[in-house]
Write a protein that holds these residues in place. Structure first.
Motif: not given
Length: 400
Positions: A282-289, A384-387, A391-396
């Motif tokens: 569920t967390m992966n789906a939220a970050y992917c969204a 804060e940690d999630g953002e 941000s690192r995931q978006l950069a990648l």
């Protein structure tokens, strides 16, 4: 005639043993294959998560070349059960620091690498590998349990077949002794009896696989104004934009470990599967969204168009059966529920159903109810940690 009657005492146990060996081999190999795939999937996800955490922890020491702090971070990571080796490399792939357990004759498995970066600049890499037997040892107990159950089942089946064969042989012997002395009549009666018993002695089909449950998280992305854009834009330009959009989805799924399902009505459906003891789908789906909404909007805006995008996340439990038709029917029902949820999401919004709002993996997120007394909620902020992680995931993803 006596030998023919007594043959069932040997024939039926042999048939039972053959059936048990065949069905046990098929089910055992299938179970071993599925457990192996599950172990590989969990091993890759665990090593990738540890590599990302290590990359975050060593960023400042790596910038200042504080080798002592780097070694301390590596030694702390090695205290985690299952970690075989951890290392830090600079941008030129040169080894800076490493730590590993005492060699056991085999190299580490599931090695994953994560980039250590500051904003968009890379300053090095962090790698983590697990012990080869760490993931597979946890699945040895189900295989041993299956082998024990199969051995007991085989013994009971052979005993039952022996008793049935003895009963049939005794019954045939009584019929033979009651027949007239003419051998032809005896042969005819015995042939008729055997023909009647053949359907009863036929080997049954292998039993279907047992029903089991699998937690999944469904993610839907609605592209609201694509039908209008398709009529306004040049067809070649529109197909080019959609092709780049598909490539972005594939790159994102490789990072978050999802699978794309068949879409409809300009909606994109993604599925994230988890193991029985995992709750991060569920967390992966939220970050992917969030990643898809932000990167796809940028991608399409650079192409000269603005697309209204919205997302919805719906965790559920899938009943996995041995029937493909029933599995597809259940998946269609879940997608219908997701489609109804997606229709309530506004542009740029990530909407969660009641199960997602109460999911423990999203506890750090800042959620807001869709309306007063509504079981639905939206994601306002990832924390804060999630953002920082996002941000690192978006950069990648942007550098691919």
């Amino acid at each position: 005639m006596g030998n023919l009657a007594r043959s069932y005492v040997k024939l039926l146990p042999v048939i039972a043993l053959f059936f048990s060996l065949l069905s046990g081999s098929v089910i055992g190999l299938s179970l071993h294959s599925q457990l192996g795939k599950l172990a590989d999937q969990q091993g890759h996800q665990l090593s990738q998560t540890l590599a990302q955490q290590l990359a975050k922890a060593v960023r400042d020491p790596l910038i200042h070349r504080d080798n002592l702090s780097l070694q301390v971070e590596l030694d702390e990571l090695l205290s985690i059960a299952g970690v075989q080796r951890a290392a830090i490399y600079d941008v030129n792939q040169r080894l800076i620091a490493q730590t590993q357990r005492e060699q056991t004759g085999t190299d580490g498995a599931y090695e994953q690498r994560s980039q250590v970066s500051i904003e968009s600049a890379s300053v090095g890499y962090a790698t983590v590998s697990l012990q080869p037997a760490y993931m597979t040892d946890s699945f040895s107990r189900p295989l041993l349990t299956f082998a024990t159950i199969w051995a007991v089942f085989t013994a009971l089946l052979i005993l039952l077949a022996y008793r049935l064969g003895a009963s049939l042989s005794g019954r045939i012997g009584q019929l033979i002794r009651q027949l007239p002395g003419e051998e032809d009549n005896g042969l005819d009666e015995l042939s008729t009896l055997r023909q009647r018993m053949e359907p009863l002695l036929a080997i049954p089909d292998s039993p279907p696989p047992a029903l089991r449950q699998q937690p999944v998280a469904l993610l839907g992305i609605a592209c609201r104004n694509l039908p209008r854009l398709e009529t306004l834009l040049n067809r070649e330009h529109f197909e080019s934009l959609m092709g780049r959009f598909d490539q972005l989805i594939e790159r994102t799924l490789k990072l978050y470990g999802g699978e794309r399902l068949h879409g409809d009505h300009y909606n994109v459906y993604l599925e994230f599967r988890g193991a029985d003891d995992a709750d991060d789908q569920t967390m992966n789906a939220a970050y992917c969204a969030a990643a898809l909404l932000r990167l796809s909007a940028k991608l399409l805006n650079n192409g000269g168009v603005t697309v209204d995008l919205a997302a919805a996340v719906s965790p559920t439990i899938r009943q996995c059966t041995g029937s493909t038709l029933l599995n597809e029917l259940e998946q269609g029902q879940h997608l219908n529920s997701l489609r109804e949820l997606l229709e309530k999401a506004t542009d740029g919004e990530i909407l969660l159903n009641q199960a997602a709002c109460q999911h423990p993996s999203l506890a750090e997120f800042e959620l807001a109810p869709l309306a007063e007394d509504s079981p639905l909620c939206r994601i306002n902020h990832f924390g804060e940690d999630g953002e920082n992680l996002l941000s690192r995931q978006l950069a990648l993803l942007s550098h691919h």
